[in-house]
Design an enzyme around this catalytic site. Structure first.
Site, PDB file in Angstrom:
ATOM      1  N   ARG A  58       0.803  -1.219   0.000  1.00 42.06           N
ATOM      2  CA  ARG A  58       0.000   0.000   0.000  1.00 42.06           C
ATOM      3  C   ARG A  58       0.840   1.274   0.000  1.00 42.06           C
ATOM      4  O   ARG A  58       0.608   2.189  -0.800  1.00 42.06           O
ATOM      5  CB  ARG A  58      -0.919   0.027   1.248  1.00 42.06           C
ATOM      6  CG  ARG A  58      -2.139  -0.851   1.130  1.00 42.06           C
ATOM      7  CD  ARG A  58      -2.482  -1.440   2.497  1.00 42.06           C
ATOM      8  NE  ARG A  58      -1.464  -2.423   2.816  1.00 42.06           N
ATOM      9  CZ  ARG A  58      -1.579  -3.699   2.504  1.00 42.06           C
ATOM     10  NH1 ARG A  58      -2.682  -4.146   1.975  1.00 42.06           N
ATOM     11  NH2 ARG A  58      -0.595  -4.551   2.741  1.00 42.06           N
ATOM     12  N   THR A  59       1.790   1.355   0.926  1.00 46.73           N
ATOM     13  CA  THR A  59       2.524   2.610   1.104  1.00 46.73           C
ATOM     14  C   THR A  59       3.355   2.926  -0.127  1.00 46.73           C
ATOM     15  O   THR A  59       3.330   4.042  -0.652  1.00 46.73           O
ATOM     16  CB  THR A  59       3.419   2.511   2.358  1.00 46.73           C
ATOM     17  OG1 THR A  59       2.639   2.006   3.434  1.00 46.73           O
ATOM     18  CG2 THR A  59       3.984   3.859   2.734  1.00 46.73           C
ATOM     19  N   LYS A  86      26.369  -5.378  -0.061  1.00 42.77           N
ATOM     20  CA  LYS A  86      27.837  -5.514   0.024  1.00 42.77           C
ATOM     21  C   LYS A  86      28.377  -4.777   1.249  1.00 42.77           C
ATOM     22  O   LYS A  86      29.573  -4.569   1.370  1.00 42.77           O
ATOM     23  CB  LYS A  86      28.482  -4.945  -1.234  1.00 42.77           C
ATOM     24  CG  LYS A  86      28.068  -5.624  -2.524  1.00 42.77           C
ATOM     25  CD  LYS A  86      28.731  -4.916  -3.708  1.00 42.77           C
ATOM     26  CE  LYS A  86      27.994  -5.209  -5.001  1.00 42.77           C
ATOM     27  NZ  LYS A  86      28.372  -4.280  -6.063  1.00 42.77           N
ATOM     28  N   ARG A 109      11.225   3.811   3.883  1.00 45.45           N
ATOM     29  CA  ARG A 109      10.781   2.813   4.880  1.00 45.45           C
ATOM     30  C   ARG A 109      12.018   2.022   5.295  1.00 45.45           C
ATOM     31  O   ARG A 109      12.804   1.588   4.448  1.00 45.45           O
ATOM     32  CB  ARG A 109       9.743   1.869   4.289  1.00 45.45           C
ATOM     33  CG  ARG A 109       9.484   0.666   5.214  1.00 45.45           C
ATOM     34  CD  ARG A 109       8.293  -0.126   4.803  1.00 45.45           C
ATOM     35  NE  ARG A 109       7.063   0.621   5.043  1.00 45.45           N
ATOM     36  CZ  ARG A 109       5.846   0.089   4.988  1.00 45.45           C
ATOM     37  NH1 ARG A 109       5.700  -1.185   4.696  1.00 45.45           N
ATOM     38  NH2 ARG A 109       4.784   0.826   5.202  1.00 45.45           N
ATOM     39  N   HIS A 137       4.723   5.583  11.687  1.00 40.03           N
ATOM     40  CA  HIS A 137       4.286   5.437  10.293  1.00 40.03           C
ATOM     41  C   HIS A 137       3.334   6.623  10.073  1.00 40.03           C
ATOM     42  O   HIS A 137       2.108   6.470  10.053  1.00 40.03           O
ATOM     43  CB  HIS A 137       3.583   4.098  10.130  1.00 40.03           C
ATOM     44  CG  HIS A 137       3.302   3.700   8.706  1.00 40.03           C
ATOM     45  ND1 HIS A 137       3.443   4.560   7.629  1.00 40.03           N
ATOM     46  CD2 HIS A 137       2.897   2.511   8.184  1.00 40.03           C
ATOM     47  CE1 HIS A 137       3.117   3.916   6.525  1.00 40.03           C
ATOM     48  NE2 HIS A 137       2.793   2.671   6.827  1.00 40.03           N
TER      49      HIS A 137
HETATM   50  N1   CP Z   1      -0.265  -0.210   5.949  1.00 39.88           N
HETATM   51  C1   CP Z   1       0.916  -0.416   5.353  1.00 39.88           C
HETATM   52  O1   CP Z   1       1.946   0.214   5.678  1.00 39.88           O
HETATM   53  O2   CP Z   1       0.909  -1.369   4.374  1.00 39.88           O
HETATM   54  P1   CP Z   1       2.163  -1.784   3.507  1.00 39.88           P
HETATM   55  O3   CP Z   1       3.153  -2.463   4.424  1.00 39.88           O
HETATM   56  O4   CP Z   1       1.639  -2.709   2.438  1.00 39.88           O
HETATM   57  O5   CP Z   1       2.779  -0.545   2.921  1.00 39.88           O
END
Ligand code: CP
Length: 310
Positions: A58-59, A86, A109, A137
């Site tokens: 999603r993100t 590496k 992320r 998040h």
């Molecule tokens: N909710 C969420 O962060 O989903 P993803 O891990 O698929 O990005």
């Protein structure tokens, strides 16, 4: 309000006015999400790199859609075929990418809590946190707020239960900061091993019996067990966890008739939520996904605006 934040590292750092500003801008973007219009020019001439060191559906996809709809040049960093394997450090990787010139925003992320802060101190691009370890998040917190506000018209005065693996959840922390700042009440619910009493210090209420909490809340946000972050199983069996903390149609009857059911995804159907509830009339899970694009468009365009005045 005039937007001045160069980065989005976490909702802990944002004021109520700033969070409301993102939600208002995202509301304006929402009608554009479903349309395949020509790109806007908010990020025209800007390059955005997506640095995903952990898996994401999603993100990552919604950031890419948001970037393209705002007219950015989009670059993907593929961890699997990068030199991080590496032994190159995160900061060296980012500095090398930046040395190629013209990176304006890095969306990142990472499995390590605090990695976005480290990058923000090391490179001149704006950093947008797409989830760091167990810490925050923020765009998930914002899209959850937007979804609640869309369906309830307000956040202040609502009572939100966040249920499940709170201990390992960056989503729970970002939701907590955002909801409290906007005047909601938050109860974390789950087994003592996953919902320690220490969360009370952050302003949450803590409960270990879901059935007792359900009649009193306006929103139920169900979280999955973060098996990838567990060192040992925090309950005797998945079956017992589901029986005590899973949301099924029978248990949902204890809640208010207009309760909203959220889940950030990915869903483990039959563990924390049954398919009939996930797909049922109280669920706004796919609205959350749609709102994710609008929120990410808002964050990127505000951060790009702030960079102009630096
Ligand atoms: N909710 C969420 O962060 O989903 P993803 O891990 O698929 O990005």
């Amino acid at each position: 309000m005039e937007w001045t934040q160069k980065h989005l590292l976490g909702l802990e750092d944002y004021s109520a006015a700033e969070i409301t500003c993102v939600l208002d801008v995202a509301d304006d973007f929402r009608p554009l999400v479903a349309r395949n219009d020509a790109p806007r020019d908010d990020l025209s001439g800007k390059a955005v790199i997506n640095l995903f060191f952990e898996p994401s559906t999603r993100t990552r996809t919604s950031f890419e859609l948001a970037e393209r709809r705002l007219g950015a040049t989009v670059i993907h960093f593929d961890v699997a075929v990068s030199s991080t394997s590496k032994g190159e450090t995160l900061v060296d990787t980012a500095r090398n990418i930046e040395a190629m010139g013209g990176i304006d925003i890095a969306v990142m992320r990472h499995g390590a809590s605090g990695a976005p802060q480290l990058l923000a101190r090391s490179i001149s691009a704006s950093i947008v946190n797409a989830g760091d370890g167990q810490r925050e998040h923020p765009t998930q917190g914002l899209l959850d707020l937007l979804t609640i506000r869309q369906h309830r018209g307000r956040i202040a005065g609502l009572h939100v239960a966040i249920v499940g693996d709170i201990a390992h959840s960056r989503v729970a922390r970002s939701n907590l900061y955002g909801l409290l700042k906007l005047g909601a009440e938050v109860t974390f619910v789950g087994p003592t091993t996953l919902v320690p009493g220490a969360f009370r210090k952050l302003g949450a209420q803590v409960a270990h019996n879901l059935d007792d909490v359900l009649p009193h809340v306006d929103v139920i946000n169900m979280l999955r067990i973060q098996t990838e972050r567990l060192e040992e199983q925090p309950f005797p069996s998945i079956r017992e966890y589901s029986r005590l903390f899973g949301l099924d149609a029978q248990r949902l009857q204890r809640a208010k008739p207009d309760v909203l059911v959220l889940h950030p995804g990915p869903i483990n159907r039959g563990v924390e939520i049954t398919p009939d509830v996930a797909d049922g009339c109280r669920s706004v899970i796919l609205d959350q996904v749609t709102n994710g694009v609008a929120v990410r468009m808002a964050v990127l365009s505000l951060v790009a605006q702030a960079r102009k005045s630096l």
